[in-house]
Design a protein around this motif. Sequence first.
Motif, short mmCIF file in Angstrom:
data_model
loop_
_atom_site.label_atom_id
_atom_site.label_comp_id
_atom_site.label_asym_id
_atom_site.label_seq_id
_atom_site.Cartn_x
_atom_site.Cartn_y
_atom_site.Cartn_z
N HIS A 119 1.14 -1.10 0.09
CA HIS A 119 0.07 0.08 0.30
C HIS A 119 1.38 1.36 0.19
CE1 HIS A 119 -3.25 2.56 2.18
NE2 HIS A 119 -2.68 2.66 1.76
N LEU A 120 0.99 2.16 -0.91
CA LEU A 120 1.67 3.22 -1.04
C LEU A 120 0.98 4.38 -1.22
CD1 LEU A 120 3.54 2.11 -4.39
CD2 LEU A 120 4.35 2.09 -1.63
N THR A 121 1.08 5.33 -0.37
CA THR A 121 0.20 6.89 -0.55
C THR A 121 1.21 7.53 -0.74
OG1 THR A 121 -0.72 6.00 1.41
CG2 THR A 121 -1.00 8.30 1.41
N TYR A 122 0.83 8.56 -2.12
CA TYR A 122 1.07 9.43 -2.45
C TYR A 122 0.38 11.24 -2.27
CZ TYR A 122 4.59 6.43 -4.63
OH TYR A 122 5.08 5.38 -5.04
N THR A 123 1.20 12.01 -2.12
CA THR A 123 0.77 13.16 -2.57
C THR A 123 1.14 14.13 -2.92
OG1 THR A 123 1.91 14.04 -0.83
CG2 THR A 123 0.03 13.10 0.25
#
Length: 181
Positions: free
Chosen positions: A176-180
């Motif tokens: 699970h990768l979270t990008y902004t």
Amino acid sequence: MGQIKVSEFITLDGVIGAPTFTFDHPFTDAMGEAMGRLTTGGSEAILFGRTTWEESGPAWTSRDMADDPGAPFFNDTPKYVVSASRTDADGWAHSSLLGGYDAATLREFKDGVAGGIYCYGSGTLVRAMLADGLVDELHLWLYPVAVGDGPKLFPEGTRSTLRLGGSESFDNGVVHLTYTP
């Protein structure tokens, strides 16, 4: 002001459509907890493109808490559908039609929501929102498979720079990768 948090199941080669590629990697309890933090842990609304809304309604309305702990969130949370071809959002409780895609309308919609706005699937809508700078968080559930063909999150020729905001891996090989922005 609301924050749009997009969640996509994606392959190593960037395919997001028809996620049958997930079948060989069963959803784990830890993935459920991570998804719960994203949905029930701070989302006040759900945003859909037409196709994902039409396909999701029958699936979720037939489930309850005993079937899936996410069912109350998906069935009871206000849902908003972006569609130029629908004339109503009947058939799934708490659904409203926003009309065809318009970045200004979606900015106004974001301004009217106090918390998170969860969006999943909805590839056409997500690609447009990414291009217009409307996505505040991009959550990619990266599956360790390549399928070769299918709709991609970022079409050929797309250039985008994102910042990694977080990552977690699961026993089934999914990350699970979270990008902004």
